[in-house]
Design a protein around this motif. Structure first.
Motif, PDB file in Angstrom:
ATOM      1  N   SER A  89      10.021  12.044  -0.116  1.00  0.00           N
ATOM      2  CA  SER A  89      10.481  11.972   1.278  1.00  0.00           C
ATOM      3  C   SER A  89       9.376  12.340   2.264  1.00  0.00           C
ATOM      4  CB  SER A  89      11.688  12.898   1.482  1.00  0.00           C
ATOM      5  OG  SER A  89      12.766  12.516   0.645  1.00  0.00           O
ATOM      6  N   SER A  90       8.390  13.130   1.792  1.00  0.00           N
ATOM      7  CA  SER A  90       7.300  13.563   2.680  1.00  0.00           C
ATOM      8  C   SER A  90       6.263  12.465   2.907  1.00  0.00           C
ATOM      9  CB  SER A  90       6.603  14.802   2.095  1.00  0.00           C
ATOM     10  OG  SER A  90       5.960  14.477   0.871  1.00  0.00           O
ATOM     11  N   ILE A  91       6.335  11.374   2.134  1.00  0.00           N
ATOM     12  CA  ILE A  91       5.374  10.270   2.292  1.00  0.00           C
ATOM     13  C   ILE A  91       5.703   9.513   3.575  1.00  0.00           C
ATOM     14  CG2 ILE A  91       4.522   8.102   1.295  1.00  0.00           C
ATOM     15  CD1 ILE A  91       5.204   9.260  -1.468  1.00  0.00           C
ATOM     16  N   SER A  92       4.668   9.225   4.328  1.00  0.00           N
ATOM     17  CA  SER A  92       4.836   8.534   5.609  1.00  0.00           C
ATOM     18  C   SER A  92       5.454   7.155   5.407  1.00  0.00           C
ATOM     19  CB  SER A  92       3.466   8.399   6.280  1.00  0.00           C
ATOM     20  OG  SER A  92       3.567   7.666   7.462  1.00  0.00           O
ATOM     21  N   GLU A  93       6.348   6.757   6.333  1.00  0.00           N
ATOM     22  CA  GLU A  93       7.011   5.452   6.374  1.00  0.00           C
ATOM     23  C   GLU A  93       8.032   5.246   5.252  1.00  0.00           C
ATOM     24  OE1 GLU A  93       3.436   2.900   6.775  1.00  0.00           O
ATOM     25  OE2 GLU A  93       4.297   2.333   8.702  1.00  0.00           O
ATOM     26  N   VAL A  94       8.380   6.324   4.515  1.00  0.00           N
ATOM     27  CA  VAL A  94       9.480   6.245   3.544  1.00  0.00           C
ATOM     28  C   VAL A  94      10.757   6.661   4.273  1.00  0.00           C
ATOM     29  CG1 VAL A  94      10.479   7.239   1.450  1.00  0.00           C
ATOM     30  CG2 VAL A  94       8.056   6.621   1.503  1.00  0.00           C
ATOM     31  N   GLU A  95      11.693   5.709   4.441  1.00  0.00           N
ATOM     32  CA  GLU A  95      12.888   5.932   5.246  1.00  0.00           C
ATOM     33  C   GLU A  95      13.908   6.802   4.500  1.00  0.00           C
ATOM     34  OE1 GLU A  95      12.681   4.696   8.176  1.00  0.00           O
ATOM     35  OE2 GLU A  95      14.663   4.887   9.084  1.00  0.00           O
ATOM     36  N   SER A  96      14.157   6.467   3.214  1.00  0.00           N
ATOM     37  CA  SER A  96      15.130   7.245   2.441  1.00  0.00           C
ATOM     38  C   SER A  96      14.801   7.162   0.954  1.00  0.00           C
ATOM     39  CB  SER A  96      16.552   6.738   2.693  1.00  0.00           C
ATOM     40  OG  SER A  96      16.702   5.437   2.153  1.00  0.00           O
ATOM     41  N   ILE A 119       4.658   9.553  -8.047  1.00  0.00           N
ATOM     42  CA  ILE A 119       5.591   9.676  -9.173  1.00  0.00           C
ATOM     43  C   ILE A 119       4.829   9.849 -10.488  1.00  0.00           C
ATOM     44  CG2 ILE A 119       7.315   8.413 -10.535  1.00  0.00           C
ATOM     45  CD1 ILE A 119       8.310   7.214  -7.868  1.00  0.00           C
ATOM     46  N   GLU A 120       3.742   9.096 -10.661  1.00  0.00           N
ATOM     47  CA  GLU A 120       3.012   9.105 -11.941  1.00  0.00           C
ATOM     48  C   GLU A 120       2.280  10.415 -12.215  1.00  0.00           C
ATOM     49  OE1 GLU A 120       2.051   4.516 -13.126  1.00  0.00           O
ATOM     50  OE2 GLU A 120       0.614   5.538 -11.838  1.00  0.00           O
ATOM     51  N   ARG A 121       2.153  11.259 -11.202  1.00  0.00           N
ATOM     52  CA  ARG A 121       1.493  12.561 -11.439  1.00  0.00           C
ATOM     53  C   ARG A 121       2.286  13.405 -12.432  1.00  0.00           C
ATOM     54  NH1 ARG A 121       0.000  13.008  -5.721  1.00  0.00           N
ATOM     55  NH2 ARG A 121       1.808  14.345  -5.380  1.00  0.00           N
ATOM     56  N   ASP A 122       3.633  13.350 -12.352  1.00  0.00           N
ATOM     57  CA  ASP A 122       4.471  14.193 -13.211  1.00  0.00           C
ATOM     58  C   ASP A 122       5.532  13.417 -13.979  1.00  0.00           C
ATOM     59  OD1 ASP A 122       4.227  16.121 -10.365  1.00  0.00           O
ATOM     60  OD2 ASP A 122       3.366  16.802 -12.276  1.00  0.00           O
ATOM     61  N   CYS A 123       5.542  12.094 -13.842  1.00  0.00           N
ATOM     62  CA  CYS A 123       6.608  11.298 -14.446  1.00  0.00           C
ATOM     63  C   CYS A 123       6.032  10.091 -15.172  1.00  0.00           C
ATOM     64  CB  CYS A 123       7.580  10.789 -13.365  1.00  0.00           C
ATOM     65  SG  CYS A 123       8.084  12.037 -12.163  1.00  0.00           S
ATOM     66  N   GLU A 124       6.869   9.509 -16.014  1.00  0.00           N
ATOM     67  CA  GLU A 124       6.526   8.262 -16.691  1.00  0.00           C
ATOM     68  C   GLU A 124       7.449   7.174 -16.155  1.00  0.00           C
ATOM     69  OE1 GLU A 124       4.077   7.795 -18.773  1.00  0.00           O
ATOM     70  OE2 GLU A 124       4.533   5.702 -19.232  1.00  0.00           O
ATOM     71  N   ILE A 125       6.875   6.125 -15.561  1.00  0.00           N
ATOM     72  CA  ILE A 125       7.675   5.030 -15.015  1.00  0.00           C
ATOM     73  C   ILE A 125       7.977   4.046 -16.136  1.00  0.00           C
ATOM     74  CG2 ILE A 125       7.728   3.114 -13.372  1.00  0.00           C
ATOM     75  CD1 ILE A 125       5.863   4.731 -11.573  1.00  0.00           C
ATOM     76  N   LEU A 126       9.270   3.806 -16.396  1.00  0.00           N
ATOM     77  CA  LEU A 126       9.673   2.891 -17.458  1.00  0.00           C
ATOM     78  C   LEU A 126       9.865   1.471 -16.943  1.00  0.00           C
ATOM     79  CD1 LEU A 126      12.282   5.007 -19.459  1.00  0.00           C
ATOM     80  CD2 LEU A 126       9.829   4.838 -19.798  1.00  0.00           C
ATOM     81  N   ALA A 153       0.839  -1.209   0.000  1.00  0.00           N
ATOM     82  CA  ALA A 153       0.000   0.000   0.000  1.00  0.00           C
ATOM     83  C   ALA A 153       0.871   1.257   0.000  1.00  0.00           C
ATOM     84  CB  ALA A 153      -0.920  -0.003   1.217  1.00  0.00           C
ATOM     85  N   ARG A 154       1.975   1.227   0.775  1.00  0.00           N
ATOM     86  CA  ARG A 154       2.876   2.384   0.818  1.00  0.00           C
ATOM     87  C   ARG A 154       3.566   2.556  -0.544  1.00  0.00           C
ATOM     88  NH1 ARG A 154       1.543   5.853   3.788  1.00  0.00           N
ATOM     89  NH2 ARG A 154       1.195   4.316   5.406  1.00  0.00           N
ATOM     90  N   ALA A 155       3.953   1.428  -1.164  1.00  0.00           N
ATOM     91  CA  ALA A 155       4.575   1.487  -2.493  1.00  0.00           C
ATOM     92  C   ALA A 155       3.602   2.048  -3.528  1.00  0.00           C
ATOM     93  CB  ALA A 155       5.042   0.093  -2.915  1.00  0.00           C
ATOM     94  N   PHE A 156       2.312   1.685  -3.384  1.00  0.00           N
ATOM     95  CA  PHE A 156       1.284   2.196  -4.303  1.00  0.00           C
ATOM     96  C   PHE A 156       1.185   3.716  -4.208  1.00  0.00           C
ATOM     97  CE2 PHE A 156      -2.280   2.138  -6.971  1.00  0.00           C
ATOM     98  CZ  PHE A 156      -3.315   2.876  -6.408  1.00  0.00           C
ATOM     99  N   ILE A 157       1.291   4.267  -3.004  1.00  0.00           N
ATOM    100  CA  ILE A 157       1.254   5.722  -2.822  1.00  0.00           C
ATOM    101  C   ILE A 157       2.463   6.363  -3.499  1.00  0.00           C
ATOM    102  CG2 ILE A 157       1.370   7.584  -1.094  1.00  0.00           C
ATOM    103  CD1 ILE A 157      -0.162   5.698   0.813  1.00  0.00           C
ATOM    104  N   VAL A 158       3.643   5.712  -3.375  1.00  0.00           N
ATOM    105  CA  VAL A 158       4.856   6.217  -4.037  1.00  0.00           C
ATOM    106  C   VAL A 158       4.656   6.233  -5.552  1.00  0.00           C
ATOM    107  CG1 VAL A 158       7.302   5.744  -4.481  1.00  0.00           C
ATOM    108  CG2 VAL A 158       6.394   5.477  -2.160  1.00  0.00           C
TER     109      VAL A 158
END
Length: 675
Positions: free
Chosen positions: A238-245, A195-202, A186-191
Motif C-alpha cells: 500500500s505504501s508504493i506510489s500510485e497503488v490505489e488498493s 513481493i519477491e523480497r520475502d515471497c515466492e510468486i506462483l 513499471a509500477r507493476a514491476f516495483i510491486v
C-alpha cells in the motif's frame, strides 16, 4: 513497453552476476557447508530470474527458477551439497553464459536448449522426497468462492505441498493501480520486486509477459507463498506510489479430483489458445533474429572521475572565452599566457579521460579460477592458482583483447609445464602444481606474468622439433643459445606436443599469442629453468588512445615512432657501417647494433643524397635492439592514434596514423614488426 532500451544494462549486469555466481561456486566447492556462499548463489539466481522475466527471456528465467529450487533445498538442508550438484550448477552457469552471449549478438536466446539440465535439477529435487504421479494432473487453489487453476507444467505439486507443510501460507493478492498511472508496467514491476523480497510468486493474472507489455487495465492478481504476516505485506504494498488498493485473501489447497466444474470444452479452448500463442511466439522469434540489437561497449566509471572530467571541460570553455576576448593591446603576452593555460588543461584532460577508460584487470583474471578447475579435472593434475595485482588498471581496449593470449599461456603452463602428481612426487615437488598470475604497473606500461613451477622448457627438445619441421638447419641449431632457441616457440605452427588434444598440440600456439600482444603494442619475454618452471612476461602500454611519440622526417614524409620503444638517439658515420650475413651493423658501445634504413623499408623517395653523419634512433624490443636511420628529427609530441581502417589493416610496418597540428597525416611506425 519497449524493453530494447534496457537491453544493454541487462547484458552488462547479467555478465557481472554470472561472474559472481562463478566465483561463489568455486568457493562452495572448497567449503560445502558454508550457508553464506549458498545464500550468495541463491541471490544471484533470483536476480537473474527477475531481470530475465522482466526482459521477456523465458529460457533464462525458467532455468534460473529451477536452480533456485535446488539452491533453496540446499539452504534448508533438505538435500546435501555434493560434487555432482556443483558440477550440475556449473553446467547451468555455462548455458546461462551462452544465453547471454546470444542475447548480446542477436537479441534473443537462440536455439540453445536447457531441458536436459532442468530434468537433472528436478531429479535432484525428487531424489530424497516421495514422488507424486503428476501426469495430466493440475491443482486448484481456492480463495473464498473463487477458484484459480495452476497447471502442473508451471509448478510442481510436491513443492507447493512441502511449502505449506513448512509453515508457508498461500495468499491471493489483487492490486489496483491508480487510473491516471502513466507507466503501469513499471509500477507493476516495483510491486513484483517488493513481493519477491520475502515471497515466492506462483502465478500472475494476467501473465508476466502481458503485464510487461502493459496488456492489462489497472489491476492484476498474484498467487504467492510466504512466511510473513498478511498485514505487514499489505502495508508494504500500500505504501508504493500510485497503488490505489490492495486486497489480500488467504487460500486453501484442494485436491484436483474435486474440480468437477472444468469441462472438456474449456480444456479444448485453452489448448487452441496455447497453440495460437505458440505460433505468435515463433513468429516473434523469427523477426527478432533478423534484427540484431545495437549493444555498445560500456565501462563503469567512478562518479568522482566524471566530476573531474566535467570540471576540466568547464575550464576549456573558460579559456575559449578568454581567447575570444583578447584584444590588440598586449595581445602577444596575453595569447602566450592563454596558450600555456590551455596546455595545462589539455594535459589534465588527457589524464582524466585516460583514467575513465581504465578498468581493473580483475575483469580478465576472474575467468581463470574456473578454467583451472576444469583443466585440472580433465588432465588429472592438482593445480593451485595464485593471483595478485587484480586491481591494476589497464585501458579498456587492452582488457578486451588480452583475455585469449592469457588463456593460451595458462593452458600451455598446465598441459606442457606442470607434471603429473607421480612425476612431481619423484622430483620431490608438492603434488599440487602452482600457476601464478601477477599484474603490476611499470612506468608507462603494465606487466603481466604467467609463471608455473613445472618442468620448464626443454631447450634440446625445442631444437630437435625445429630441425624436424625444417625451421632451422643443423648448423643453426648448434650455434643457437638458449634465448634464440626459446624464440623458436613463437614460430608459426610450432608445437612440442607429441599428440593432439583439446588443450594443445594443434600447431596454433604461441605465435598467435605473440601476434596479438604485438598488435597491442606490447612484447612477450620468456624465462625458464629446467625442473623449476617457466615464466612468460607480457609488457603492454597503459593506453592505446593517446601516446608520446618522436616525430621524424624520412624522405619527404613525416613518421611517428612511439617513445616507449625508443632507447636513445645517436649519430654514426656512414663509413662505420659493416655487413654481416647480408645485414648492416655497426659496433656501438662494444655491442653489435643492427642498422635498418627506414627509407628503403617504407619505400620513401629521398629528397637529398645520404650524408656522412647519420641520425640513428635506437629502439628496443625486450632484450633486442636495432637502429633506425632517419633523415632528421622534428621532436617529441603527444599524438592521438587513429586506425587505418580494414582496407589498410594488413600493412605490417605501420601501426596506425595521427593528424598533426597543421592538418598533415603522419604514419606511426610499428617497431615490433621490424625485428
Amino acid at each position: 513497453m519497449d524493453m530494447g532500451q534496457y537491453l544493454e544494462i541487462f547484458i552488462e549486469e547479467s555478465k557481472e552476476n554470472l561472474q559472481n555466481m562463478n566465483q561463489s561456486l568455486l568457493d562452495l566447492e572448497n567449503n560445502y557447508g558454508d550457508k553464506n556462499i549458498l545464500n550468495d548463489i541463491f541471490r544471484v539466481a533470483h536476480t537473474l530470474k527477475g531481470m530475465s522475466s522482466t526482459m521477456g527471456f523465458s529460457k533464462v528465467a525458467s532455468l534460473t527458477h529451477e536452480m533456485e529450487n535446488v539452491l533453496q533445498a540446499l539452504r534448508n538442508n533438505e538435500i546435501s551439497t555434493s560434487e555432482k550438484i556443483i558440477d550440475l550448477l556449473f553446467e547451468c552457469l555455462d548455458i546461462l553464459e551462452e544465453y547471454i552471449t546470444e542475447i548480446s549478438n542477436i537479441g534473443d536466446e537462440g536455439d540453445i536448449e536447457s531441458d536436459h539440465l532442468v530434468k537433472k535439477l528436478n531429479n535432484i529435487m525428487n531424489a530424497d522426497t516421495e514422488l507424486v504421479n503428476q501426469e495430466n494432473h493440475s491443482e486448484e487453489i481456492a480463495v473464498s468462492s473463487n477458484e484459480v487453476i495452476i497447471e502442473t507444467e508451471e509448478f510442481s505439486r510436491n513443492i507447493v505441498e512441502k511449502a505449506v507443510q513448512e509453515g508457508y501460507s498461500g495468499y491471493r493478492i489483487k492490486v489496483e493501480l491508480n487510473p491516471n498511472c502513466m507507466l503501469k508496467s513499471a509500477r507493476a514491476f516495483i510491486v513484483f520486486n517488493t513481493i519477491e523480497r520475502d515471497c515466492e510468486i506462483l502465478k500472475s493474472s494476467p501473465s508476466v509477459e502481458d503485464i510487461e507489455d502493459e496488456k492489462f487495465d489497472t489491476s492484476f492478481e498474484l498467487i504467492i507463498l510466504t512466511k510473513i504476516d498478511e498485514g505487514e505485506l499489505k502495508e508494504e504494498l500500500s505504501s508504493i506510489s500510485e497503488v490505489e488498493s490492495v486486497i489480500i485473501e488467504k487460500i486453501v489447497l484442494k485436491e484436483y479430483n474435486t474440480l468437477a466444474e472444468h469441462s472438456e470444452t474449456e480444456t479444448e479452448t485453452k489448448q487452441d489458445m496455447d497453440m495460437e500463442d505458440n505460433a505468435d511466439e515463433e513468429e516473434d522469434k523469427k523477426q527478432s533474429k533478423t534484427k540484431k540489437p545495437k549493444v555498445g561497449k560500456t565501462v563503469r566509471v567512478d562518479i568522482d572521475r566524471l566530476d573531474n572530467l566535467m570540471n576540466l571541460v568547464s575550464e576549456l570553455i573558460i579559456i575559449k572565452t578568454r581567447l575570444e576576448d583578447i584584444d590588440d593591446d598586449g595581445r602577444k603576452q596575453n595569447m602566450n599566457e592563454a596558450i600555456e593555460y590551455l596546455e595545462r588543461i589539455t594535459t589534465s584532460l588527457h589524464d582524466a579521460v585516460m583514467k575513465v577508460r581504465m578498468v581493473p584487470i580483475e575483469r580478465v583474471f576472474n575467468r581463470f579460477p574456473r578454467m583451472i578447475r576444469d583443466l585440472s579435472k580433465e588432465l588429472g593434475k592438482e593445480i593451485s592458482l595464485f593471483m595478485s595485482g587484480e586491481e591494476t588498471e589497464v585501458d579498456r581496449t587492452v582488457i578486451d583483447e588480452i583475455g585469449d593470449p592469457l588463456i593460451h599461456l595458462i593452458r600451455n603452463s598446465i598441459d606442457h609445464g606442470i607434471e603429473d602428481p607421480q612425476t612431481r612426487k619423484r622430483l620431490g615437488k608438492p603434488d599440487a602444481g602452482t600457476v601464478k598470475l601477477i599484474a603490476y604497473p611499470d612506468g608507462n606500461s603494465v606487466v603481466i606474468e604467467v609463471e608455473d613451477d613445472g618442468q620448464g622448457i626443454n631447450i634440446e627438445r625445442v631444437k630437435a622439433k625445429a630441425l624436424e619441421k625444417g625451421i632451422i638447419t643443423k648448423d643453426q641449431s648448434d650455434a643457437m643459445d638458449e634465448k634464440e632457441a626459446i624464440h623458436l616457440l613463437f614460430h608459426a605452427g610450432f608445437s612440442t606436443a607429441d599428440k593432439i588434444s583439446d588443450i594443445s598440440g594443434r600447431g596454433v600456439g604461441l605465435d598467435v599469442v605473440k601476434t596479438k600482444i604485438e598488435s597491442l603494442g606490447g612484447i612477450v619475454e620468456v624465462q625458464t629453468i629446467k625442473n623449476k618452471g617457466s615464466k612468460f612476461i607480457i609488457r603492454l602500454p597503459l593506453t592505446l588512445a593517446i601516446i608520446q611519440a618522436l616525430l621524424v622526417n624520412i624522405g619527404l614524409e613525416k613518421y611517428a615512432i612511439p617513445l616507449n620503444s625508443i632507447k636513445e638517439i645517436i649519430t654514426i658515420k656512414t663509413a662505420s657501417i659493416r655487413k654481416v650475413q647480408n645485414q648492416e651493423v655497426v659496433l656501438y658501445r662494444n655491442h653489435t647494433l643492427p642498422i635498418l634504413r627506414m627509407g628503403k623499408i617504407l619505400n620513401v623517395d629521398r629528397k637529398e643524397p645520404e650524408k656522412e653523419d647519420l641520425i640513428v634512433v635506437v629502439v628496443k624490443k625486450g632484450d633486442k635492439t636495432a637502429g633506425f636511420i632517419v633523415d632528421s628529427l622534428i621532436g617529441q609530441q603527444e599524438i592521438v592514434i587513429k586506425s587505418l581502417g580494414k582496407f589498410l589493416s594488413g600493412i605490417k610496418v605501420i601501426a596506425g596514423a595521427t593528424i598533426l597540428g597543421n592538418g598533415q597525416v603522419a604514419l606511426i611506425v610499428d617497431t615490433n614488426s621490424l625485428f
